[in-house]
Design a protein around this motif. Structure first.
Motif, PDB file in Angstrom:
ATOM      1  N   ALA A   1       0.756  -1.236  -0.024  1.00 57.39           N
ATOM      2  CA  ALA A   1       0.074   0.084  -0.065  1.00 57.39           C
ATOM      3  C   ALA A   1       0.716   1.261   0.093  1.00 57.39           C
ATOM      4  CB  ALA A   1      -1.046  -0.151   1.080  1.00 57.39           C
ATOM      5  N   SER A   2       0.423   2.200  -0.691  1.00 61.16           N
ATOM      6  CA  SER A   2       1.202   3.345  -0.926  1.00 61.16           C
ATOM      7  C   SER A   2       0.711   4.756  -0.174  1.00 61.16           C
ATOM      8  CB  SER A   2       1.743   3.758  -2.444  1.00 61.16           C
ATOM      9  OG  SER A   2       0.208   4.201  -3.152  1.00 61.16           O
ATOM     10  N   VAL A   3      -0.470   4.427   0.392  1.00 57.07           N
ATOM     11  CA  VAL A   3      -1.025   5.567   0.992  1.00 57.07           C
ATOM     12  C   VAL A   3      -1.436   5.151   2.495  1.00 57.07           C
ATOM     13  CG1 VAL A   3      -1.569   6.878  -1.115  1.00 57.07           C
ATOM     14  CG2 VAL A   3      -3.219   5.699   0.083  1.00 57.07           C
ATOM     15  N   MET A   4      -1.661   6.065   3.494  1.00 52.09           N
ATOM     16  CA  MET A   4      -1.963   5.896   4.734  1.00 52.09           C
ATOM     17  C   MET A   4      -3.506   6.755   5.034  1.00 52.09           C
ATOM     18  SD  MET A   4      -0.689   6.213   8.560  1.00 52.09           S
ATOM     19  CE  MET A   4       0.884   5.295   8.256  1.00 52.09           C
ATOM     20  N   VAL A   5      -4.672   6.243   5.272  1.00 51.23           N
ATOM     21  CA  VAL A   5      -5.605   6.851   5.337  1.00 51.23           C
ATOM     22  C   VAL A   5      -5.658   7.486   7.049  1.00 51.23           C
ATOM     23  CG1 VAL A   5      -8.133   6.732   5.812  1.00 51.23           C
ATOM     24  CG2 VAL A   5      -7.243   5.371   4.138  1.00 51.23           C
ATOM     25  N   PHE A   6      -5.477   8.887   7.017  1.00 51.64           N
ATOM     26  CA  PHE A   6      -4.907   9.362   8.201  1.00 51.64           C
ATOM     27  C   PHE A   6      -5.965  10.433   8.797  1.00 51.64           C
ATOM     28  CE2 PHE A   6      -2.617  12.310  10.735  1.00 51.64           C
ATOM     29  CZ  PHE A   6      -1.630  11.547  11.503  1.00 51.64           C
ATOM     30  N   CYS A   7      -6.497  10.147  10.199  1.00 56.96           N
ATOM     31  CA  CYS A   7      -7.527  11.043  10.714  1.00 56.96           C
ATOM     32  C   CYS A   7      -7.113  11.370  11.876  1.00 56.96           C
ATOM     33  CB  CYS A   7      -8.842  10.657  10.384  1.00 56.96           C
ATOM     34  SG  CYS A   7     -10.076  11.585  10.807  1.00 56.96           S
ATOM     35  N   GLU A   8      -7.213  12.721  12.249  1.00 51.68           N
ATOM     36  CA  GLU A   8      -7.146  13.287  13.575  1.00 51.68           C
ATOM     37  C   GLU A   8      -8.453  13.121  14.428  1.00 51.68           C
ATOM     38  OE1 GLU A   8      -5.483  14.677  17.142  1.00 51.68           O
ATOM     39  OE2 GLU A   8      -4.320  14.182  15.548  1.00 51.68           O
ATOM     40  N   VAL A   9      -8.438  12.354  15.421  1.00 49.52           N
ATOM     41  CA  VAL A   9      -9.689  11.864  16.287  1.00 49.52           C
ATOM     42  C   VAL A   9      -9.871  12.396  17.766  1.00 49.52           C
ATOM     43  CG1 VAL A   9      -9.741   9.852  14.836  1.00 49.52           C
ATOM     44  CG2 VAL A   9      -8.527   9.666  17.163  1.00 49.52           C
ATOM     45  N   THR A  10      -8.800  13.539  17.864  1.00 49.46           N
ATOM     46  CA  THR A  10      -9.025  13.890  19.401  1.00 49.46           C
ATOM     47  C   THR A  10     -10.344  14.692  19.461  1.00 49.46           C
ATOM     48  OG1 THR A  10      -6.486  14.378  19.495  1.00 49.46           O
ATOM     49  CG2 THR A  10      -7.643  15.665  21.049  1.00 49.46           C
ATOM     50  N   HIS A  11     -10.887  14.430  20.529  1.00 54.32           N
ATOM     51  CA  HIS A  11     -12.356  15.051  20.637  1.00 54.32           C
ATOM     52  C   HIS A  11     -13.267  14.593  19.856  1.00 54.32           C
ATOM     53  CE1 HIS A  11     -10.046  17.124  23.875  1.00 54.32           C
ATOM     54  NE2 HIS A  11      -9.687  17.998  22.676  1.00 54.32           N
ATOM     55  N   CYS A  12     -13.154  13.564  18.955  1.00 51.13           N
ATOM     56  CA  CYS A  12     -14.073  13.196  17.875  1.00 51.13           C
ATOM     57  C   CYS A  12     -15.389  12.593  18.473  1.00 51.13           C
ATOM     58  CB  CYS A  12     -13.413  12.089  16.859  1.00 51.13           C
ATOM     59  SG  CYS A  12     -13.115  10.735  17.527  1.00 51.13           S
ATOM     60  N   VAL A  13     -16.514  12.730  17.664  1.00 49.75           N
ATOM     61  CA  VAL A  13     -17.877  12.423  18.174  1.00 49.75           C
ATOM     62  C   VAL A  13     -18.576  11.370  17.164  1.00 49.75           C
ATOM     63  CG1 VAL A  13     -18.253  14.529  19.527  1.00 49.75           C
ATOM     64  CG2 VAL A  13     -19.153  14.241  17.100  1.00 49.75           C
ATOM     65  N   HIS A  14     -17.790  10.809  15.986  1.00 48.87           N
ATOM     66  CA  HIS A  14     -18.301  10.355  15.226  1.00 48.87           C
ATOM     67  C   HIS A  14     -18.636   8.769  15.602  1.00 48.87           C
ATOM     68  CE1 HIS A  14     -14.189   9.353  14.327  1.00 48.87           C
ATOM     69  NE2 HIS A  14     -14.578   8.243  14.120  1.00 48.87           N
ATOM     70  N   GLY A  15     -18.013   8.342  16.732  1.00 50.24           N
ATOM     71  CA  GLY A  15     -18.395   7.133  17.161  1.00 50.24           C
ATOM     72  C   GLY A  15     -19.325   7.034  18.351  1.00 50.24           C
TER      73      GLY A  15
END
Length: 299
Positions: A98-112
């Motif tokens: 794989a040549s890309v990494m799906v990257f997301c900042e999750v500090t304080h996230c609410v989607h879960g």
């Protein structure tokens, strides 16, 4: 230039709400994804996370590893700490091509959080931006040196969600930070995928294709529901089953010489939206949109 068609296991089993498709074996996901015509899969919570175990499983099904989600916490830990935390994930991606990494900042996230409405999505303060961007750049530079580029995933319920937040991210982040173009999350946050594609054509290194059911999105916003309630109510669907103009979007990707993956990533309740049926629909619609846009699909 050509693209490849992949899928995320969210069609079968959900990472944010594991009860959805919780009894579906990984082999079922992979076999049905291959049957639908996809060339590769992104990671999900049922996938082994060491290449020695996952590689043979994917090979058995004739599938490639597309990428995999990484939850960043750069607002609360240093770049050095983040790099140490992501090394096993980076090793898995790199080892399996794989040549890309799906990257997301999750500090304080609410989607879960099912009880937290999307109107309560966190917002980054000025101090937060000044902390986040240098740390993100350092992590992205490191990953790129290892042969895997970050594909930043703006996401409902996180600190980077809206078109304005995407604009600031792209303006301040270094070129080592790629952009994941997620059609469904962008539309749900009030954006236009065609506009964002044209604006950041040279930064887009990964594409998630999910469509939106406009009436369900309107209901989620009007009744101030959570991200997970939106998923359960059918806010998302596979490309071609909603209202997003994929042909025009794909024409733009062809003109910019995009040559990465097109990934069906449309979380639904598998008890309502039969996974194989929707996987086939998503694959066939993607091929049709590619043909209409004269975008070559790598066989």
């Amino acid at each position: 230039m050509s693209v490849r068609l992949g899928i995320n296991p969210l069609t079968w089993t959900n990472d944010d709400m594991p009860a959805l498709g919780g009894d579906t074996p990984l082999d079922t996901c992979l076999a049905e994804g291959k049957q639908a015509g996809f060339a590769g899969f992104e990671l999900g919570h049922k996938f082994p996370r060491v290449p020695e175990k996952l590689g043979p499983i994917l090979e058995k099904h004739g599938l490639l590893l597309v990428s995999g989600w990484y939850s960043s916490e750069l607002l609360t830990r240093s770049a050095e700490e983040e790099i140490e935390a992501l090394k096993p994930h980076l090793h898995l991606l790199k080892s399996l091509g794989a040549s890309v990494m799906v990257f997301c900042e999750v500090t304080h996230c609410v989607h879960g959080e099912r009880d937290t409405p999307l109107s309560h999505s966190p917002r980054m303060s000025e101090e937060g931006w000044k902390t986040f961007i240098p740390r993100l750049n350092q992590v992205a530079d490191y990953c790129l040196e290892q042969g895997v580029q970050i594909a930043y995933h703006y996401h409902l319920g996180t600190v980077i969600e809206t078109p304005d937040e995407i604009d600031r991210l792209m303006a301040e982040a270094s070129p080592s930070v790629g952009l994941l173009l997620d059609t469904g999350h962008l539309v749900a946050a009030g954006g236009d995928p065609v506009v964002v594609q044209k604006k950041y054509a040279n930064r887009i290194n990964h594409v998630h294709c999910k469509d939106i059911r406009k009436d369900v999105l309107a209901d989620v916003r009007n009744r101030d529901l959570s991200f997970l309630d939106g998923v359960l109510n059918g806010m998302f669907t596979v490309p071609g089953d909603g209202h997003i103009d994929y042909t025009t979007l794909f024409e733009g990707l062809r003109e910019s010489d995009y040559s990465g993956w097109m990934v069906v990533e449309a979380e639904q309740d598998p008890a309502v939206a039969h996974p194989l049926t929707y996987a086939c629909l998503g694959h066939d619609n993607l091929r049709r949109f590619c043909a209409e846009a004269r975008l070559t699909v790598d066989a």
